[in-house]
Design a protein around this motif. Structure first.
Motif, PDB file in Angstrom:
ATOM      1  N   THR A 109       0.797  -1.226   0.000  1.00  0.00           N
ATOM      2  CA  THR A 109       0.000   0.000   0.000  1.00  0.00           C
ATOM      3  C   THR A 109       0.830   1.277   0.000  1.00  0.00           C
ATOM      4  O   THR A 109       0.333   2.334  -0.397  1.00  0.00           O
ATOM      5  N   ASN A 110       2.094   1.192   0.435  1.00  0.00           N
ATOM      6  CA  ASN A 110       2.911   2.402   0.529  1.00  0.00           C
ATOM      7  C   ASN A 110       4.398   2.038   0.421  1.00  0.00           C
ATOM      8  O   ASN A 110       5.127   2.083   1.407  1.00  0.00           O
ATOM      9  N   ASN A 134       4.086   3.041  -6.579  1.00  0.00           N
ATOM     10  CA  ASN A 134       2.883   2.970  -5.766  1.00  0.00           C
ATOM     11  C   ASN A 134       1.713   2.793  -6.730  1.00  0.00           C
ATOM     12  O   ASN A 134       1.429   3.672  -7.531  1.00  0.00           O
ATOM     13  N   GLY A 136      -1.423   2.516  -5.960  1.00  0.00           N
ATOM     14  CA  GLY A 136      -2.693   3.015  -5.438  1.00  0.00           C
ATOM     15  C   GLY A 136      -3.615   1.882  -5.012  1.00  0.00           C
ATOM     16  O   GLY A 136      -4.829   1.962  -5.172  1.00  0.00           O
ATOM     17  N   ILE A 137      -3.049   0.845  -4.448  1.00  0.00           N
ATOM     18  CA  ILE A 137      -3.828  -0.321  -4.037  1.00  0.00           C
ATOM     19  C   ILE A 137      -4.479  -0.041  -2.684  1.00  0.00           C
ATOM     20  O   ILE A 137      -3.829   0.414  -1.755  1.00  0.00           O
ATOM     21  N   SER A 138      -5.776  -0.321  -2.619  1.00  0.00           N
ATOM     22  CA  SER A 138      -6.529  -0.082  -1.378  1.00  0.00           C
ATOM     23  C   SER A 138      -6.161  -1.118  -0.329  1.00  0.00           C
ATOM     24  O   SER A 138      -5.548  -2.152  -0.623  1.00  0.00           O
ATOM     25  N   ASP A 139      -6.574  -0.863   0.907  1.00  0.00           N
ATOM     26  CA  ASP A 139      -6.316  -1.795   2.004  1.00  0.00           C
ATOM     27  C   ASP A 139      -6.958  -3.152   1.725  1.00  0.00           C
ATOM     28  O   ASP A 139      -6.345  -4.199   1.947  1.00  0.00           O
ATOM     29  N   VAL A 140      -8.189  -3.137   1.222  1.00  0.00           N
ATOM     30  CA  VAL A 140      -8.901  -4.387   0.922  1.00  0.00           C
ATOM     31  C   VAL A 140      -8.184  -5.138  -0.199  1.00  0.00           C
ATOM     32  O   VAL A 140      -7.967  -6.353  -0.111  1.00  0.00           O
ATOM     33  N   GLU A 141      -7.792  -4.432  -1.248  1.00  0.00           N
ATOM     34  CA  GLU A 141      -7.067  -5.074  -2.348  1.00  0.00           C
ATOM     35  C   GLU A 141      -5.739  -5.660  -1.874  1.00  0.00           C
ATOM     36  O   GLU A 141      -5.357  -6.762  -2.269  1.00  0.00           O
ATOM     37  N   ARG A 143      -5.045  -6.760   1.091  1.00  0.00           N
ATOM     38  CA  ARG A 143      -5.344  -7.978   1.870  1.00  0.00           C
ATOM     39  C   ARG A 143      -5.660  -9.140   0.938  1.00  0.00           C
ATOM     40  O   ARG A 143      -5.262 -10.286   1.191  1.00  0.00           O
TER      41      ARG A 143
END
Length: 156
Positions: A109-110, A134, A136-141, A143
């Motif tokens: 994510t970062n 980066n 731009g992957i979300s937290d859900v993605e 996981r």
């Protein structure tokens, strides 16, 4: 070769390489107040980011792994193989066994602060020669990608 192909290829390389921001040199010595407000030292076990704890089930969540595979095919597979073989970046085989889930989630994510601070990532950069951008992957993605990595590593 076709000029438009070369232009598209050059643009893809520029986007994939990312841009490292240069820091301006300090103009003065920091005060005691500035020093005391610094972030804690880098933790190579969890990386740097918002994930302090990631709870994993001992068994694989197949639905999440399938979604993670779909995301990885779009955002990750141009640089990473799902084997241990290096492409642009390192292969993913064994990553969920070598790294803690918090580290993986924080890196996905970062990646920038971890590329700058993590000694093992810096060494990998010397081999790969390309910074992970980066995405731009979300937290859900992230996981879901982690669960896909676990599937690659044989978690059932």
């Amino acid at each position: 070769m076709n000029k438009s192909f070369l232009v598209v290829l050059a643009l893809a390389l520029v986007v994939a390489c990312g841009k490292k921001e240069e820091k301006e040199p300090a103009l003065s010595t920091p005060t005691t107040e500035e020093v005391s407000s610094e972030a804690p030292p880098y933790d190579p076990n969890r990386g740097e980011g918002k994930f302090d704890t990631v709870d994993l089930s001992p068994t694989l969540n197949s639905e999440m792994a399938d979604k993670g595979k779909q995301i990885a095919e779009v955002k990750c597979s141009s640089c990473h193989k799902m084997t241990s073989e290096k492409l642009v970046g390192p292969g993913w085989k064994g990553v969920s066994e070598r790294r803690k889930p918090e580290w993986i989630m924080n890196f996905i994510t970062n990646p920038d602060p971890m590329i700058d601070k993590d000694p093992e990532v810096k060494a990998q950069l010397e081999v790969c020669l390309v910074r992970m951008p980066n995405q731009g992957i979300s937290d859900v993605e992230a996981r879901e990608i982690l669960e896909y990595m676990r599937k690659i590593d044989g978690v059932k």
